[in-house]
Design a protein around this motif. Structure first.
Motif, PDB file in Angstrom:
ATOM      1  N   ARG A 290      11.510  -2.021  -5.805  1.00  0.00           N
ATOM      2  CA  ARG A 290      11.029  -1.356  -7.079  1.00  0.00           C
ATOM      3  C   ARG A 290      11.821  -2.972  -7.880  1.00  0.00           C
ATOM      4  O   ARG A 290      10.912  -3.414  -9.042  1.00  0.00           O
ATOM      5  CB  ARG A 290      11.138  -0.137  -7.732  1.00  0.00           C
ATOM      6  CG  ARG A 290      11.624  -0.430  -8.986  1.00  0.00           C
ATOM      7  CD  ARG A 290      12.005   1.705  -9.615  1.00  0.00           C
ATOM      8  NE  ARG A 290      11.146   2.299  -9.543  1.00  0.00           N
ATOM      9  CZ  ARG A 290      10.080   2.989  -9.178  1.00  0.00           C
ATOM     10  NH1 ARG A 290      10.026   2.810 -10.651  1.00  0.00           N
ATOM     11  NH2 ARG A 290       9.871   4.294  -8.633  1.00  0.00           N
TER      12      ARG A 290
ATOM     13  N   PRO B 291       1.984   3.477  -8.325  1.00  0.00           N
ATOM     14  CA  PRO B 291       1.004   2.825  -8.193  1.00  0.00           C
ATOM     15  C   PRO B 291       0.878   1.232  -9.431  1.00  0.00           C
ATOM     16  O   PRO B 291      -0.049   0.302  -9.206  1.00  0.00           O
ATOM     17  CB  PRO B 291      -0.210   3.128  -8.700  1.00  0.00           C
ATOM     18  CG  PRO B 291       0.081   4.840  -9.127  1.00  0.00           C
ATOM     19  CD  PRO B 291       1.392   4.103  -9.042  1.00  0.00           C
ATOM     20  N   LYS B 292       1.627   1.372 -10.563  1.00  0.00           N
ATOM     21  CA  LYS B 292       1.458  -0.125 -11.718  1.00  0.00           C
ATOM     22  C   LYS B 292       1.865  -0.529 -11.132  1.00  0.00           C
ATOM     23  O   LYS B 292       1.772  -1.808 -12.187  1.00  0.00           O
ATOM     24  CB  LYS B 292       1.574   1.175 -12.642  1.00  0.00           C
ATOM     25  CG  LYS B 292       0.994  -0.398 -14.290  1.00  0.00           C
ATOM     26  CD  LYS B 292       0.283   0.506 -14.495  1.00  0.00           C
ATOM     27  CE  LYS B 292      -0.515  -0.470 -16.210  1.00  0.00           C
ATOM     28  NZ  LYS B 292      -2.022  -0.230 -15.625  1.00  0.00           N
TER      29      LYS B 292
ATOM     30  N   ASP C 138       0.807  -1.199   0.047  1.00  0.00           N
ATOM     31  CA  ASP C 138       0.057  -0.343  -0.055  1.00  0.00           C
ATOM     32  C   ASP C 138       0.183   1.698   0.473  1.00  0.00           C
ATOM     33  O   ASP C 138       0.564   2.068  -0.833  1.00  0.00           O
ATOM     34  CB  ASP C 138      -0.922   0.096   1.136  1.00  0.00           C
ATOM     35  CG  ASP C 138      -1.905  -1.186   1.415  1.00  0.00           C
ATOM     36  OD1 ASP C 138      -2.254  -1.768   0.106  1.00  0.00           O
ATOM     37  OD2 ASP C 138      -2.626  -1.220   1.740  1.00  0.00           O
ATOM     38  N   HIS C 139       1.866   0.935   0.774  1.00  0.00           N
ATOM     39  CA  HIS C 139       2.858   1.826   0.437  1.00  0.00           C
ATOM     40  C   HIS C 139       3.430   2.286  -0.516  1.00  0.00           C
ATOM     41  O   HIS C 139       3.613   3.805  -1.236  1.00  0.00           O
ATOM     42  CB  HIS C 139       3.911   2.020   1.477  1.00  0.00           C
ATOM     43  CG  HIS C 139       5.223   2.942   1.290  1.00  0.00           C
ATOM     44  ND1 HIS C 139       4.385   4.509   2.289  1.00  0.00           N
ATOM     45  CD2 HIS C 139       5.947   3.483   1.695  1.00  0.00           C
ATOM     46  CE1 HIS C 139       5.511   4.916   2.331  1.00  0.00           C
ATOM     47  NE2 HIS C 139       6.317   4.107   2.023  1.00  0.00           N
TER      48      HIS C 139
ATOM     49  N   ALA D 100       2.062   1.825  -3.713  1.00  0.00           N
ATOM     50  CA  ALA D 100       1.818   2.353  -4.303  1.00  0.00           C
ATOM     51  C   ALA D 100       0.936   3.516  -4.718  1.00  0.00           C
ATOM     52  O   ALA D 100       0.094   3.844  -5.328  1.00  0.00           O
ATOM     53  CB  ALA D 100      -0.582   1.723  -3.714  1.00  0.00           C
ATOM     54  N   LYS D 101       1.811   4.621  -3.105  1.00  0.00           N
ATOM     55  CA  LYS D 101       0.865   5.995  -3.604  1.00  0.00           C
ATOM     56  C   LYS D 101       2.813   6.551  -4.671  1.00  0.00           C
ATOM     57  O   LYS D 101       2.360   7.340  -4.679  1.00  0.00           O
ATOM     58  CB  LYS D 101       1.660   6.416  -2.126  1.00  0.00           C
ATOM     59  CG  LYS D 101       0.564   5.665  -1.138  1.00  0.00           C
ATOM     60  CD  LYS D 101       1.462   6.434   0.432  1.00  0.00           C
ATOM     61  CE  LYS D 101       0.163   5.907   1.592  1.00  0.00           C
ATOM     62  NZ  LYS D 101       0.526   6.124   2.916  1.00  0.00           N
TER      63      LYS D 101
ATOM     64  N   THR E 220       2.131  -2.433  -8.116  1.00  0.00           N
ATOM     65  CA  THR E 220       1.323  -3.034  -7.469  1.00  0.00           C
ATOM     66  C   THR E 220       0.410  -3.748  -8.164  1.00  0.00           C
ATOM     67  O   THR E 220       0.080  -5.058  -8.230  1.00  0.00           O
ATOM     68  CB  THR E 220       0.926  -2.419  -6.476  1.00  0.00           C
ATOM     69  OG1 THR E 220       0.631  -1.605  -6.427  1.00  0.00           O
ATOM     70  CG2 THR E 220       2.451  -1.943  -5.000  1.00  0.00           C
ATOM     71  N   GLU E 221       0.000  -2.927  -8.296  1.00  0.00           N
ATOM     72  CA  GLU E 221      -1.690  -2.803  -9.871  1.00  0.00           C
ATOM     73  C   GLU E 221      -1.338  -4.499 -10.823  1.00  0.00           C
ATOM     74  O   GLU E 221      -1.986  -4.985 -10.392  1.00  0.00           O
ATOM     75  CB  GLU E 221      -2.047  -2.100 -10.578  1.00  0.00           C
ATOM     76  CG  GLU E 221      -2.553  -0.723  -9.320  1.00  0.00           C
ATOM     77  CD  GLU E 221      -3.015   0.124 -10.286  1.00  0.00           C
ATOM     78  OE1 GLU E 221      -3.243   0.146 -11.725  1.00  0.00           O
ATOM     79  OE2 GLU E 221      -3.470   1.196  -9.369  1.00  0.00           O
TER      80      GLU E 221
END
Length: 694
Positions: free
Chosen positions: A555, A521-522, A514-515, A517-518, A524-525
């Motif tokens: 990353r 975001p791509k 979640d951290h 994703a800030k 983790t999605e």
């Protein structure tokens, strides 16, 4: 006008504070050359006395010697100023001494008449006594203390530096705090060394004072009789009083400055100044004051003794002891406020509910009752603050936020014992003693310190629990000395780093994603849960943590998983791909700033045998006879590698890396296994020992 403006611009550019020192030095030196009128001498002598009193008061109100680190320089400047004033006053005494006692100013006249009653014989005796006190007692003692302090401070520097490094590695302090502490240690050694040398100035000043007095006496007598035709009696009286006044007005400030130097070097660093320490430590035992009062009173009853002085002092001491006893009783009454049990609400019997189900703490610290003070803020316990620092450093070094440490007391433990739990199971335990220090032997101590032998609970090094007053001695011997809170905190830090894989649960991983994703975001999605389930990502990260790696470069980790998730869902195969992507970082962690990698190699025939055994056993196990041989050969190679001072790193083909890492982990936890594919192309390899080469 132009020159005045240029001077103003220069002062503005340089600054008045920067000019104060050079200007003061030039003015002091000018006093030795330029003649000064009597009024100016009075002002400067008064300023000299005021400066000495200021230095004494500052020395008494410091809580640590380094708070007055400029004291050696002040000592030199005040000594130089006194000598300059002596030269200036000697010039005036010899030139105008025949005019009367006030020829050299009112200050010298007052010291010559008022302090010694105008009797030059008494003045000479008083002057000699002051010089002896200053030279033989105060200055000599202060110089000796500074000399010993400088030697012990230098001897203790390695131990203090190691203690700072230990706190830094344990996460108890940051890099900035460590840097400031190292600077303070170096400054302390420089301070005592400077004080050792500066005390020689005061001793030389005392000798110069005697010589100047003799010059004034003899020179004044010769000048008065031969040049001014004074009779011998008047010349002796006049110039003797002037010489004595000149000597006293210089020696009294010198005595005050020497006392300040003794206070600075003889005190022990504390959070209280000297006045507070005297009151707290001299008056904290009323029984001692009562005993002293009884002895003084008994001496006052002896016939021939001054009864009033002894009995009055005994009564005053008895009254003081009574006041201190009553004060302690009032403090205890306030501390022990009674609890009205009748006023407490009754506990109702309620039905059991899901609220009664208690969850097992992921990380726990249980302490015996004597260690409660370490975690109690009301008792100045700092273990909670240290644990916060450990979690913060772990987060910065490893790459995720660990669970909080839940602390509770446990009456089943020994009073000074503690234990650390992970998911309810004990992973470490030890004992700590508040108000004592653990002196750890790093292997190069110069002596044995008195204390209770034990072992450092974190790393198993030999150590001793010592009293607080032996701390400096232990550091001087080369011990690493830490307090009880640091012992427990270091143990916790070591264990959470060792068990970092167990601390990365689903909840911690989800918070980490979640951290991320800030910011990305791509990443983790696309990965979770489209390509890989959360459990697989967790297992990959745990595999990395189990082998001592950090996961700060999420990353790269997520990009590698996204790239290979379509080919395999096996966590171990994905871990291999991630390790190859992280190869430069892994090598950098093991070989910082090295171009050539010294590794343990494996014999080609043994590699072939292991590859065949791996295929025959389905990639899960090694035949027992081969396993024993492999373990024995690897242990020998690791010992050879460590004796040569190289990291214990085994380099194997990629297909064998996972099997060898799991097989050797329990027996050789210090060994790191790298695959050939993980080595960056710009690094060179040198095989220093071989497994199976004999």
């Amino acid at each position: 006008m132009t020159m005045l403006q240029s001077l103003q611009e220069f002062i503005k550019r340089v600054g008045l504070r920067n000019l104060a020192g050079p200007v003061l030095i030039v003015m002091i030196l000018a006093m030795m050359v330029l003649p000064l009128p009597p009024l100016m001498l009075d002002m400067l002598f008064t300023f000299n006395i005021a400066m000495a009193i200021m230095v004494l008061l500052v020395s008494m109100n410091t809580t640590h010697p380094l708070e007055f680190a400029v004291f050696p320089t002040v000592l030199l400047l005040t000594t130089l100023m006194r000598l300059s004033l002596n030269v200036a006053s000697t010039r005036v005494v010899l030139l105008k001494g025949h005019e009367g006692a006030d020829a050299a100013g009112k200050v010298i006249e007052s010291f010559g008449h008022f302090l010694v009653g105008g009797n030059y014989a008494v003045g000479i005796v008083v002057f000699i006594i002051l010089v002896v006190i200053n030279f033989m007692v105060i200055t000599k003692g202060a110089g000796r203390i500074a000399e010993v302090g400088a030697r012990f401070t230098l001897d203790a520097m390695p131990g203090k530096q190691m203690a700072i490094d230990a706190d830094l590695n344990a996460g108890l302090i940051g890099e900035d705090v460590a840097r400031s502490r190292r600077a303070a240690v170096a400054q302390e050694a420089e301070f005592y060394g400077a004080m050792d040398g500066a005390s020689k100035f005061v001793r030389g000043d005392a000798i110069a004072g005697i010589i100047i007095l003799a010059i004034n006496l003899i020179g004044g007598f010769v000048v008065g009789v031969l040049q001014h035709n004074m009779d011998i009696a008047n010349a002796v009286k006049n110039y003797t009083l002037l010489a004595i006044g000149d000597g006293l007005v210089a020696q009294i400030p010198a005595l005050v400055i020497s006392t300040a130097a003794g206070l600075i070097v003889s005190r022990v660093a504390s959070e209280h100044n000297i006045g507070q320490q005297l009151v707290r430590q001299l008056l904290n035992q009323p029984a001692v004051i009562i005993l002293a009062a009884v002895i003084i009173g008994a001496m006052g009853l002896i016939p021939g003794m001054p009864h009033f002085a002894f009995l009055f002092l005994a009564g005053a001491m008895g009254g003081l002891a009574y006041y201190l006893i009553k004060k302690d009783e009032r403090r205890e009454e306030v501390a022990e406020e009674p609890v009205d049990l009748a006023a407490m609400p009754a506990v109702e019997n309620t039905e059991a509910s899901w609220e009664d189900v208690s969850q097992v703490d992921v990380l726990g610290l249980e302490v015996g009752y004597r260690l409660i003070s370490l975690v109690d803020k009301a008792q100045d316990g700092d273990l909670l603050r240290r644990i916060k620092g450990i979690r913060k450093k772990f987060t910065q070094d490893i790459g995720f936020l660990p669970p909080p440490v839940h602390i509770r007391d446990n009456l089943e433990l020994r009073p000074n014992a503690y234990r650390i739990t992970l998911k309810g199971a004990e992973i470490g335990s030890g004992e700590a003693y508040p108000n004592m220090f653990l002196a750890i032997d790093p292997g190069n101590v110069t002596g044995e310190i008195q204390g209770s032998p034990t072992r450092d609970p974190a790393f198993g090094l030999p150590a001793r629990w010592i009293e607080a007053d032996l701390r400096d001695q232990a550091q001087a011997m080369g011990y690493t000395v830490v307090d009880a809170s640091t012992v427990v905190a270091t143990h916790i830090s070591h264990l959470i780093n060792t068990n970092s894989a167990e601390l990365l649960g689903r909840q911690e991983l989800q918070q980490l994603l979640d951290h991320l994703a800030k910011f990305a975001p791509k990443l983790t999605e696309d990965l979770v849960p489209k390509l890989l389930p959360l459990a697989t990502v967790q297992k990959v990260l745990q595999n990395l943590l189990e082998e001592g790696m950090h996961i700060r470069d999420m990353r790269t980790i997520l990009e590698s998983l996204t790239e290979h998730a379509g080919q395999t869902q096996d966590a171990f195969a994905l871990t291999t791909q991630v390790r190859m992507a992280l190869g430069p970082a892994i090598v950098q962690q093991l070989y910082p700033a090295q171009q050539e990698l010294q590794v343990i190699g494996m014999d080609k025939e043994l590699e072939y045998v292991l590859a065949q055994a791996l295929q025959a056993g389905g990639g899960k196990a090694i035949e027992p006879g081969l396993a024993n041989t492999l373990l024995r050969e690897t242990q020998s190679a690791v010992e050879t590698q460590e004796q040569q001072g190289y990291p214990a790193v085994l380099l194997v083909p990629g297909q064998l890396r996972d099997l060898m890492a799991r097989f050797l982990k329990r027996t050789l936890p210090q060994l790191r296994v790298l695959s050939q594919e993980e080595i960056p192309g710009f690094k060179s390899i040198r095989v220093t020992s071989v497994v199976g080469g004999r």
